[in-house]
Enzyme design. Structure first.
Site: not given
Length: 214
Positions: A34, A60-62
């Site tokens: 990530r 960017i999503s959790q």
């Protein structure tokens, strides 16, 4: 910083402990780097459980939300999945290791190009990216076994429903621009859809013809 240790800790603390059980998904999230999908200045924060800015007013999503949405798709190895909102490319990278093909639509060309470079770097050659209005789906590649939308919609676009196979699933946040509910819609027959609410969420707005205006 040892990113592999950080990834395993992230998955244990924020994914598994919060109820994600899919063993393949857990393994993939322990492996996908990530930190490569965020700006260098934020890489030390890449394995915390919150969204991070990626430029162009996008995020960017959790990790937990990525896991919830991916598990809700109930994927199989041979599936073809449409992703609306490539963003950083991280969600596409996770999907790419679980299914045969990922078709990802991004309206912002600079984000699409950056995501393509990173996906190529980690070997995700089964991700196909198009710069276009994602609210209309990707008709040329339809139908899809799954559709995942990584931006909040005011309502569910009909094009997404039309582009699902019978038995396919759509995962989409629906609500106003400040707060949404994550929903799963399953096409159970040609003209029949079942809708479930998964959890409250907050995403950037889905912009386009069948979403919010710019």
């Amino acid at each position: 910083m040892d990113y592999s240790i950080a990834r395993r800790r992230m998955v244990a603390q924020h994914i598994v402990s919060r109820g994600i059980h899919d063993a393949d998904l857990i393994h993939v999230m322990e492996e996908v780097p990530r930190h490569l999908f965020v700006e260098e200045a934020l890489q030390s924060q890449a394995y915390t459980d919150y969204a991070l800015p990626i430029g162009e007013k996008q995020t960017i999503s959790q990790p937990y939300m990525v896991a919830v949405m991916t598990e809700a798709l109930q994927l199989k190895r041979g599936d073809r999945v449409l992703e609306v909102g490539t963003g950083s490319g991280y969600q596409a990278a996770v999907l790419s290791r679980l299914v045969a093909h990922v078709y990802s639509v991004e309206r912002i060309a600079t984000l699409a190009r950056r995501a393509r470079r990173i996906l190529d770097k980690i070997g995700s050659s089964n991700v196909h990216i198009q710069v276009a209005d994602g609210t209309t789906g990707w008709r040329d590649q339809a139908p899809f076994d799954g559709i995942i939308v990584t931006a909040g919609a005011p309502q569910i676009p009909q094009d997404y429903l039309d582009q699902l196979v019978v038995g396919g699933r759509l995962i989409i946040p629906v609500g106003d621009s400040g707060q949404q509910v994550l929903k799963r819609v399953t096409r159970v027959a040609e003209q029949q859809f079942d809708e479930e609410e998964i959890l409250p969420c907050r995403f950037v707005p889905l912009i386009g013809e069948h979403g919010w205006s710019q």
